[in-house]
Design an enzyme around this catalytic site. Structure first.
Site, PDB file in Angstrom:
ATOM      1  N   ARG A  99       0.815  -1.211   0.000  1.00 26.05           N
ATOM      2  CA  ARG A  99       0.000   0.000   0.000  1.00 26.05           C
ATOM      3  C   ARG A  99       0.854   1.269   0.000  1.00 26.05           C
ATOM      4  O   ARG A  99       0.568   2.220  -0.739  1.00 26.05           O
ATOM      5  CB  ARG A  99      -0.924   0.002   1.217  1.00 26.05           C
ATOM      6  CG  ARG A  99      -1.892   1.179   1.298  1.00 26.05           C
ATOM      7  CD  ARG A  99      -2.946   1.112   0.206  1.00 26.05           C
ATOM      8  NE  ARG A  99      -2.551   1.825  -1.015  1.00 26.05           N
ATOM      9  CZ  ARG A  99      -2.997   1.497  -2.215  1.00 26.05           C
ATOM     10  NH1 ARG A  99      -3.808   0.474  -2.376  1.00 26.05           N
ATOM     11  NH2 ARG A  99      -2.619   2.180  -3.273  1.00 26.05           N
ATOM     12  N   LYS A 133       2.094  24.482  -3.902  1.00 22.12           N
ATOM     13  CA  LYS A 133       0.853  23.838  -3.449  1.00 22.12           C
ATOM     14  C   LYS A 133       1.000  22.325  -3.570  1.00 22.12           C
ATOM     15  O   LYS A 133       0.408  21.677  -4.426  1.00 22.12           O
ATOM     16  CB  LYS A 133      -0.329  24.343  -4.281  1.00 22.12           C
ATOM     17  CG  LYS A 133      -0.576  25.838  -4.116  1.00 22.12           C
ATOM     18  CD  LYS A 133      -1.660  26.334  -5.052  1.00 22.12           C
ATOM     19  CE  LYS A 133      -1.844  27.841  -4.920  1.00 22.12           C
ATOM     20  NZ  LYS A 133      -2.848  28.361  -5.880  1.00 22.12           N
ATOM     21  N   LYS A 165       4.711  38.948  -3.135  1.00 22.44           N
ATOM     22  CA  LYS A 165       3.287  38.772  -3.357  1.00 22.44           C
ATOM     23  C   LYS A 165       2.487  39.927  -2.749  1.00 22.44           C
ATOM     24  O   LYS A 165       3.061  40.824  -2.134  1.00 22.44           O
ATOM     25  CB  LYS A 165       2.838  37.411  -2.795  1.00 22.44           C
ATOM     26  CG  LYS A 165       3.536  36.240  -3.513  1.00 22.44           C
ATOM     27  CD  LYS A 165       3.188  34.901  -2.921  1.00 22.44           C
ATOM     28  CE  LYS A 165       1.766  34.477  -3.243  1.00 22.44           C
ATOM     29  NZ  LYS A 165       1.566  34.181  -4.672  1.00 22.44           N
ATOM     30  N   GLU A 195       4.366  39.763  -7.974  1.00 21.43           N
ATOM     31  CA  GLU A 195       3.005  39.411  -8.355  1.00 21.43           C
ATOM     32  C   GLU A 195       2.192  40.694  -8.567  1.00 21.43           C
ATOM     33  O   GLU A 195       2.194  41.578  -7.712  1.00 21.43           O
ATOM     34  CB  GLU A 195       2.372  38.572  -7.242  1.00 21.43           C
ATOM     35  CG  GLU A 195       0.931  38.165  -7.492  1.00 21.43           C
ATOM     36  CD  GLU A 195       0.350  37.401  -6.323  1.00 21.43           C
ATOM     37  OE1 GLU A 195      -0.289  36.364  -6.567  1.00 21.43           O
ATOM     38  OE2 GLU A 195       0.533  37.831  -5.156  1.00 21.43           O
ATOM     39  N   ASP A 216      -1.276  37.747 -12.242  1.00 21.14           N
ATOM     40  CA  ASP A 216      -2.227  36.965 -11.460  1.00 21.14           C
ATOM     41  C   ASP A 216      -3.652  37.095 -11.991  1.00 21.14           C
ATOM     42  O   ASP A 216      -4.229  38.178 -12.000  1.00 21.14           O
ATOM     43  CB  ASP A 216      -2.176  37.423  -9.996  1.00 21.14           C
ATOM     44  CG  ASP A 216      -3.095  36.608  -9.103  1.00 21.14           C
ATOM     45  OD1 ASP A 216      -3.170  35.379  -9.295  1.00 21.14           O
ATOM     46  OD2 ASP A 216      -3.732  37.201  -8.214  1.00 21.14           O
TER      47      ASP A 216
END
Length: 278
Positions: A99, A133, A165, A195, A216
């Protein structure tokens, strides 16, 4: 092929420990500890193979006597029904590692397969990038799978790239002030990316000395304008809302890079099974 480093070895051992705990009750009660056998690893659907080294090493941690015969290499397409490899050795070790090994392989193949679709859809007009992410704790595996699929890695973490950002800009007071602080205090060897949400932000970032600008959630029309304004003075990265249905249109605007969070934040685990031969 990914190198089995100490951090990667730790990831595999922790995953095995999580699954096995104090032992595999079912296998230990049912299977003769001396039994040897061979299992086939089968693709239930067409996929891009990724993570075969991690898959194999997971079994080897449980038994150094485990042996493998490979039919495909990382990066190759495996047809539906294709035998990826054969695993031979202690049946108890194979069942105990099954597994965990499949979890790694199915996820990495899912990322590589999805990445390959984006790369092919782009037709070489722009680079496909991943993001941060990723699944916690296994970022190195997620990002390696992106590379196998033909994509490129964005920064690995907060420590190896500068990306200013919106919240950084809010804290500094403006794009210009944020870039100025980075230029004054940051390492000279690193590029500075900013950004922005609009063309005014793009122009301010360029004037401030940014090396790259992340556009963005801009629509393709705005991206085309951004490409004209930038005039190759900075790298342009399209980000936000990218999917297989619009990635080609985005690439056609002339941007250099397209980052796709979906590659690693929501890949579908591929259908792969391990079948022990009786």
């Amino acid at each position: 092929m990914i190198e089995v480093s100490l951090p990667l070895e730790r990831i595999m051992r922790e995953a095995l420990e999580e699954d096995l705990g104090a032992g595999d009750l079912t296998t230990d009660l049912v299977v003769d500890p001396g039994l040897k056998g061979t299992a086939s690893v089968l693709a239930g659907e067409e996929l891009v193979l990724a993570g075969i080294t991690v898959f194999s090493r997971t079994f080897e941690i449980l038994s150094t006597e485990t042996r493998f015969v490979y039919s495909f290499r990382d990066g190759e397409k495996v047809p539906a029904g294709g035998e990826i490899c054969r695993v031979s050795g202690s049946v108890t070790s194979i069942l105990k590692g099954e597994r965990t090994a499949l979890n790694f392989l199915q996820r990495m193949c899912g990322i590589a397969t999805l990445t390959r679709k984006f790369v092919e859809e782009c037709g070489g007009m722009a680079r496909i990038l991943d993001t941060r992410k990723t699944a916690p704790g296994i970022r190195m595996l997620d990002k390696h799978a992106v590379k196998i699929g033909g994509g490129f890695n964005h920064r690995f973490g907060l420590h190896d790239g500068i990306l200013i950002k919106y919240n950084h800009i809010a804290a500094a007071g403006s794009i210009s002030k944020a870039v100025a602080r980075v230029k004054l205090n940051g390492p000279h060897t690193l590029k500075v990316e900013v950004e922005v949400a609009d063309l005014a932000g793009l122009e301010e970032a360029i004037a401030a000395g940014a090396d790259a600008v992340l556009l963005d959630k801009m629509n393709p029309s705005l991206m085309r304008e951004a490409v004209e304004i930038a005039d190759r003075r900075v790298l342009l990265e399209a980000s936000g809302g990218v999917h297989l249905g619009n990635v080609r249109e985005i690439a056609e605007t002339g941007v250099d890079l397209i980052s796709v969070g979906a590659l690693t934040h929501s890949p579908r685990a591929m259908d792969i099974s391990l079948e022990l031969k009786s």
